[in-house]
Scaffold this motif. Structure first.
Motif, mmCIF file in Angstrom:
data_model
loop_
_atom_site.group_PDB
_atom_site.id
_atom_site.type_symbol
_atom_site.label_atom_id
_atom_site.label_comp_id
_atom_site.label_asym_id
_atom_site.label_seq_id
_atom_site.Cartn_x
_atom_site.Cartn_y
_atom_site.Cartn_z
ATOM 1 N N GLY A 26 -35.794 19.442 16.018
ATOM 2 C CA GLY A 26 -34.502 19.621 16.667
ATOM 3 C C GLY A 26 -34.426 20.767 17.648
ATOM 4 N N VAL A 27 -35.477 21.562 17.750
ATOM 5 C CA VAL A 27 -35.483 22.678 18.690
ATOM 6 C C VAL A 27 -36.165 22.197 19.974
ATOM 7 N N PRO A 28 -35.424 22.189 21.074
ATOM 8 C CA PRO A 28 -36.019 21.691 22.317
ATOM 9 C C PRO A 28 -37.059 22.664 22.871
ATOM 10 N N GLU A 29 -37.991 22.108 23.615
ATOM 11 C CA GLU A 29 -38.996 22.937 24.273
ATOM 12 C C GLU A 29 -38.341 23.689 25.419
ATOM 13 N N ARG A 30 -38.714 24.954 25.589
ATOM 14 C CA ARG A 30 -38.170 25.728 26.706
ATOM 15 C C ARG A 30 -38.782 25.221 27.995
ATOM 16 N N ARG A 31 -37.980 25.191 29.002
ATOM 17 C CA ARG A 31 -38.439 24.733 30.315
ATOM 18 C C ARG A 31 -38.473 25.894 31.291
ATOM 19 N N ASN A 32 -38.953 25.620 32.431
ATOM 20 C CA ASN A 32 -39.033 26.607 33.500
ATOM 21 C C ASN A 32 -37.679 27.275 33.711
ATOM 22 N N ARG A 33 -37.694 28.560 33.893
ATOM 23 C CA ARG A 33 -36.505 29.378 34.156
ATOM 24 C C ARG A 33 -35.586 29.528 32.946
ATOM 25 N N GLU A 34 -36.078 29.287 31.749
ATOM 26 C CA GLU A 34 -35.308 29.497 30.526
ATOM 27 C C GLU A 34 -35.951 30.627 29.734
ATOM 28 N N ASP A 35 -36.015 31.781 30.335
ATOM 29 C CA ASP A 35 -36.671 32.927 29.715
ATOM 30 C C ASP A 35 -35.624 33.850 29.095
ATOM 31 N N PRO A 36 -35.598 34.004 27.764
ATOM 32 C CA PRO A 36 -34.576 34.838 27.131
ATOM 33 C C PRO A 36 -34.669 36.310 27.528
ATOM 34 N N TRP A 37 -35.824 36.770 28.002
ATOM 35 C CA TRP A 37 -35.970 38.163 28.424
ATOM 36 C C TRP A 37 -35.321 38.411 29.784
#
Length: 113
Positions: A26-37
């Motif tokens: 249920g946890v989606p893969e992070r995509r480009n430009r989804e950087d929590p930092w």
């Protein structure tokens, strides 16, 4: 009171790492430009399960320095009583099945759970 128990002869760090690197259902893969930092709202680095696994590996080498008090005279391969912060890390590892994959069980008293 929680107790950490090693139930195998040695921890299986590679198996634990494999489980830690698998995204939970249920946890989606992070995509480009989804950087929590990069987010202005994120003041500190997000906690990762691999951080807790690295802590556990270090804690096995130096238990007292990492909040684990060893138990003597047990039938277990190894057993430790975790302090509060250590217990929180162990609970995250248990919840993601990383603790089981490494060969550990976390026992909790029903009154404190």
């Amino acid at each position: 009171m929680a107790v950490l128990e090693l139930v195998t002869a040695r921890p299986d760090w590679m198996n634990a790492l494999g489980v830690a690197m698998t995204r939970p259902p249920g946890v989606p893969e992070r995509r480009n430009r989804e950087d929590p930092w990069e987010s202005p709202a994120a003041a500190e680095r997000p906690r990762r399960i691999s951080d807790d696994l690295a802590w556990l590996r270090q804690a096995m080498d130096e238990p007292a320095d990492n909040g684990l008090r060893g138990l003597e005279d047990t039938a277990a391969v190894g057993a430790w009583i975790p302090e509060r912060e250590a217990c929180q890390r162990l609970e995250r590892l248990r919840d993601r099945q990383v603790l089981d994959a490494a060969g550990f069980l976390l026992h909790e008293d029903a009154l404190t759970a």
